[in-house]
Design a protein around this motif. Structure first.
Motif, mmCIF file in Angstrom:
data_model
loop_
_atom_site.group_PDB
_atom_site.id
_atom_site.type_symbol
_atom_site.label_atom_id
_atom_site.label_comp_id
_atom_site.label_asym_id
_atom_site.label_seq_id
_atom_site.Cartn_x
_atom_site.Cartn_y
_atom_site.Cartn_z
ATOM 1 N N LEU A 1 1.081 -1.118 0.239
ATOM 2 C CA LEU A 1 0.576 -0.146 0.178
ATOM 3 C C LEU A 1 0.951 1.538 0.157
ATOM 4 O O LEU A 1 0.520 2.304 -0.690
ATOM 5 C CB LEU A 1 -1.133 -0.302 1.539
ATOM 6 C CG LEU A 1 -2.192 -1.373 1.208
ATOM 7 C CD1 LEU A 1 -2.710 -0.740 1.963
ATOM 8 C CD2 LEU A 1 -2.886 -0.919 0.132
ATOM 9 N N LEU A 2 2.522 0.657 -0.029
ATOM 10 C CA LEU A 2 3.263 1.622 0.339
ATOM 11 C C LEU A 2 3.492 3.063 -1.382
ATOM 12 O O LEU A 2 3.634 3.814 -1.333
ATOM 13 C CB LEU A 2 4.798 2.014 0.887
ATOM 14 C CG LEU A 2 4.746 1.299 2.141
ATOM 15 C CD1 LEU A 2 5.887 1.159 2.660
ATOM 16 C CD2 LEU A 2 4.845 3.102 3.109
ATOM 17 N N ALA B 1 0.936 3.260 -2.932
ATOM 18 C CA ALA B 1 0.171 4.546 -3.381
ATOM 19 C C ALA B 1 0.351 5.795 -3.071
ATOM 20 O O ALA B 1 0.443 6.991 -3.110
ATOM 21 C CB ALA B 1 -1.310 3.834 -3.063
ATOM 22 N N ARG B 2 0.854 5.761 -1.928
ATOM 23 C CA ARG B 2 1.617 6.921 -1.455
ATOM 24 C C ARG B 2 2.650 7.558 -1.192
ATOM 25 O O ARG B 2 2.981 8.698 -1.615
ATOM 26 C CB ARG B 2 1.031 6.803 0.359
ATOM 27 C CG ARG B 2 2.227 8.129 0.870
ATOM 28 C CD ARG B 2 0.787 9.446 1.370
ATOM 29 N NE ARG B 2 1.548 10.523 1.831
ATOM 30 C CZ ARG B 2 1.486 11.513 1.523
ATOM 31 N NH1 ARG B 2 2.761 11.499 0.333
ATOM 32 N NH2 ARG B 2 2.257 11.888 2.529
ATOM 33 N N PHE B 3 3.985 6.831 -1.603
ATOM 34 C CA PHE B 3 5.115 6.968 -2.284
ATOM 35 C C PHE B 3 5.578 5.875 -3.528
ATOM 36 O O PHE B 3 6.400 5.056 -3.377
ATOM 37 C CB PHE B 3 5.920 6.299 -1.307
ATOM 38 C CG PHE B 3 5.706 7.116 0.365
ATOM 39 C CD1 PHE B 3 6.198 8.465 0.368
ATOM 40 C CD2 PHE B 3 4.781 6.333 1.375
ATOM 41 C CE1 PHE B 3 6.657 9.274 1.214
ATOM 42 C CE2 PHE B 3 4.597 6.694 2.434
ATOM 43 C CZ PHE B 3 5.752 7.866 2.511
ATOM 44 N N PRO B 4 4.701 6.713 -4.649
ATOM 45 C CA PRO B 4 5.402 5.589 -5.898
ATOM 46 C C PRO B 4 7.001 6.335 -6.191
ATOM 47 O O PRO B 4 7.097 6.834 -5.755
ATOM 48 C CB PRO B 4 4.032 6.507 -6.993
ATOM 49 C CG PRO B 4 3.819 7.910 -6.258
ATOM 50 C CD PRO B 4 3.875 7.859 -4.945
ATOM 51 N N LEU C 1 12.276 3.110 0.463
ATOM 52 C CA LEU C 1 12.499 4.468 0.836
ATOM 53 C C LEU C 1 12.835 5.535 1.175
ATOM 54 O O LEU C 1 13.472 6.391 0.045
ATOM 55 C CB LEU C 1 11.141 4.411 1.489
ATOM 56 C CG LEU C 1 9.634 3.337 1.405
ATOM 57 C CD1 LEU C 1 8.985 3.902 2.821
ATOM 58 C CD2 LEU C 1 9.123 4.783 0.706
ATOM 59 N N ARG D 1 13.094 6.013 -3.720
ATOM 60 C CA ARG D 1 11.944 5.757 -4.380
ATOM 61 C C ARG D 1 12.050 5.487 -6.016
ATOM 62 O O ARG D 1 11.312 5.436 -6.880
ATOM 63 C CB ARG D 1 10.708 6.405 -3.975
ATOM 64 C CG ARG D 1 10.598 6.546 -2.840
ATOM 65 C CD ARG D 1 9.339 7.161 -2.791
ATOM 66 N NE ARG D 1 8.324 8.034 -3.514
ATOM 67 C CZ ARG D 1 8.254 9.686 -3.738
ATOM 68 N NH1 ARG D 1 8.288 10.145 -2.761
ATOM 69 N NH2 ARG D 1 8.035 9.682 -4.612
#
Length: 150
Positions: free
Chosen positions: A19-20, A22-25, A85, A89
């Motif tokens: 799900l990261l 979605a926030r951190f493409p 991260l 990214r």
């Protein structure tokens, strides 16, 4: 079949880091990779099975020593997400670790296979095999596309 909270926790623990995205493409767009439709469908079926089957298909007897490789594989998976991260990214971080292609596809399969032993469930093992049959070829194709784009 009955509800098993351990299995649900396991499924969510493997799904949550994804799900990261979605926030951190990734900073650069992911290249398109080409795989046959049935392989993609197998991947989706495996993902759905690995989300649902552990929560409802664990057989019962917990074999605690199987928890060690399951937790180890999950910890390695989390470490690769942390690396993604921490290193800015980049798409390559999602699909390559040193010379190993698709480690973030291999590790969830390992988590579910070892969890099948931990929760004494041939159903979880079957779900993990379906996941491997779809997710690994799709991820390997994406890894090749990422490497070619670099």
């Amino acid at each position: 079949m009955e509800f098993h909270p351990e299995g649900l926790i396991l499924s969510l623990a493997v799904l949550a880091p994804s799900l990261l995205l979605a926030r951190f493409p990734p900073r650069e767009p992911l290249p398109r990779s080409s795989v046959p439709g049935p392989v993609r469908w197998t991947e989706r079926a495996g993902q759905a099975l690995c989300l649902v089957v552990p929560a409802v298909g664990a057989s019962g007897t917990i074999v605690w020593w199987w928890g060690v490789p399951a937790i180890s594989a999950l910890a390695a998976y989390y470490a690769l997400w942390a690396r993604y991260l921490a290193t800015g990214r980049h798409a390559e971080s999602l699909y390559w670790w040193r010379r190993v292609p698709a480690p973030m596809a291999i590790l969830p399969v390992m988590v579910f296979l070892t969890a099948a032993g931990w929760l004494s469930s041939p159903w979880i093992a079957a779900a993990a095999v379906v996941l491997a049959l779809g997710h690994l070829p799709v991820s390997l194709s994406a890894a090749r596309a990422v490497r070619e784009a670099v």
